[in-house]
Design an enzyme around this catalytic site. Structure first.
Site, short mmCIF file in Angstrom:
data_model
loop_
_atom_site.label_atom_id
_atom_site.label_comp_id
_atom_site.label_asym_id
_atom_site.label_seq_id
_atom_site.Cartn_x
_atom_site.Cartn_y
_atom_site.Cartn_z
N GLU A 162 0.80 -1.24 0.00
CA GLU A 162 0.00 0.00 0.00
C GLU A 162 0.83 1.28 0.00
O GLU A 162 0.66 2.17 0.84
CB GLU A 162 -0.96 -0.01 1.21
CG GLU A 162 -1.89 -1.22 1.23
CD GLU A 162 -2.77 -1.28 2.47
OE1 GLU A 162 -2.81 -0.32 3.25
OE2 GLU A 162 -3.43 -2.33 2.66
N GLU A 269 -5.91 -10.85 -0.85
CA GLU A 269 -6.69 -10.64 0.40
C GLU A 269 -8.20 -10.66 0.07
O GLU A 269 -8.97 -9.88 0.56
CB GLU A 269 -6.30 -9.31 1.05
CG GLU A 269 -4.82 -9.19 1.35
CD GLU A 269 -4.43 -7.93 2.07
OE1 GLU A 269 -5.33 -7.27 2.64
OE2 GLU A 269 -3.24 -7.57 2.09
#
Ligand code: G3I
Length: 359
Positions: A162, A269
């Protein structure tokens, strides 16, 4: 219709998961066995789940479902910096080693998550004062210690997680690594990870590519830049914390674009939210389940469309609904995974099986 006939009919039509989850007119779901032989471990690419040692220890059904269905696991928390780093040059691998041990016993791949993230940075790091070179040394030393400790046990890493914002720009706020080192922290991290474990597959991991072409393009541009600089990078993670409103073409295009450079692609995820307004009194209905089933099918089809050598696999972010981060960590009632709180296959599981069928 008697139970046996219903079971055969359900297996034939692939709707056993639906009957199991919502019961059936011919008897309660307790009468319909989850098809033991039918597990995702036999799938053409790895399926996995985000695992917590505390649930492995305390919940037999959690442990059994993970062992039965997953050929790959990711540590949901215990390989993050706050879980490992007890101070400068002080490491605690005990909890993470429990994940390694479970994987070894069950012949599973372990994907490491995550070496460098703007979140989960320990207090000592936030209070550390030093020059840019000091922070570079600290970052390299941390990666060397962690990737070195798991060398030969963790096959792949989310090296950086991220680093981008939703508008595609680099994440600066709250990002100590950018603030202290600059954009170069990303390539420094990958080079350090490769040096610590030359055999590990190194991934960049990001969320939101399926929602936004801007973000997806920004991730892929960052990959181009790293490849251009001959940074050792082998794969892209699309977290895909997605939802029932996602557009199938957009989801599949994001996976296709991630694979366009020939890197391995990990849907890293995956979970599918259906409580779109985050209502505290939300009820997961048959309609929710059927919509969720479609999205699980699309994600599986997207992975299937990639060349076989690029299909790193699909990892669900959790094992069963009652331990999902959406509930435990965000406190939002939602049933986002393909396995219910009763450890049964939900219709989403059936969607995955449909997605696996060669077209
Ligand atoms: O285990 C400790 C416990 O010992 C301690 O007493 C307690 C004190 O707060 O913290 C516990 O750790 C919690 C950990 O989950 C394990 O349950 C942390 O506080 C909590 O912050 C942590 O939340 C995790 C979150 O990332 C932040 O690390 C969630 O479980 C996890 O699902 C979530 O996963 C992230 C991915 O890493 C990156 N992508 C987004 C995804 C969802 O946010």
């Amino acid at each position: 219709m008697e139970i046996k006939t219903a079971i055969y009919a359900a297996i034939l039509t692939g709707s056993l998961a639906f009957l199991t989850y919502f019961g059936s007119s011919c008897g309660s779901s307790k009468d319909l066995p989850t098809p033991e032989k039918q597990t995702l471990r036999e799938a053409v690419f790895p399926f996995g789940g985000a695992i917590s040692p505390e649930f492995l220890k305390n919940d037999t059904q959690y442990r059994e479902l993970a062992a039965r269905e997953f050929s790959s696991i990711t540590a949901e928390y215990v390989m993050k910096m706050t879980a490992i780093s007890r101070g400068k040059d002080v490491y605690d691998f005990a909890a993470a080693d429990e994940i390694i041990d479970f994987a070894r016993k069950n012949k599973m791949r372990v994907h490491g998550h995550t070496l460098v993230w703007y979140r989960e940075t320990p207090e000592w790091l936030k209070n550390y004062t030093g020059t840019r070179e000091d922070f570079i040394m600290l970052l390299e030393k941390y990666i060397k210690a962690v990737a070195g400790h798991f060398k030969g046990k963790v096959v792949s890493w989310d090296v950086v997680n991220e680093a981008l914002l939703d508008d595609g720009s680099i994440r600066i706020e709250e990002n100590i690594w950018y603030q202290k080192i600059g954009l170069e922290y990303i390539e420094i991290a990958f080079r350090a990870a490769h040096k610590a474990d030359p055999d590990a597959l190194l991934f960049y991991n990001e969320y939101g590519q399926e929602y936004s072409k801007v973000k997806s393009d920004a991730v892929n541009k960052l990959m181009d830049e790293l490849i251009e600089k001959r940074v050792p990078i082998h794969g892209i993670g699309l977290q895909m914390h997605t939802n029932a409103n996602i557009n199938d073409l957009q989801l599949k295009q994001a996976v296709r674009d991630a694979g366009a450079k020939g890197l391995k692609v990990h849907i890293s995820e995956l979970d599918v939210q259906t409580n779109m307004e985050n209502n505290s009194d939300y009820v997961f209905t048959e309609e929710s389940a059927l919509k969720q089933k479609e999205v699980y099918r699309w994600a599986t089809e997207a992975m299937m469309e990639l060349p076989a050598n690029q299909r790193f696999g699909i990892t669900f972010w959790g094992v069963t609904d009652q331990y999902s981060w959406r509930w435990l960590y965000e406190g939002i009632p939602d049933k986002v995974l393909p396995f219910s709180e009763k450890y049964e296959h939900k219709p989403g599981y059936e969607g995955i099986l449909e997605g696996l069928k060669e077209k």
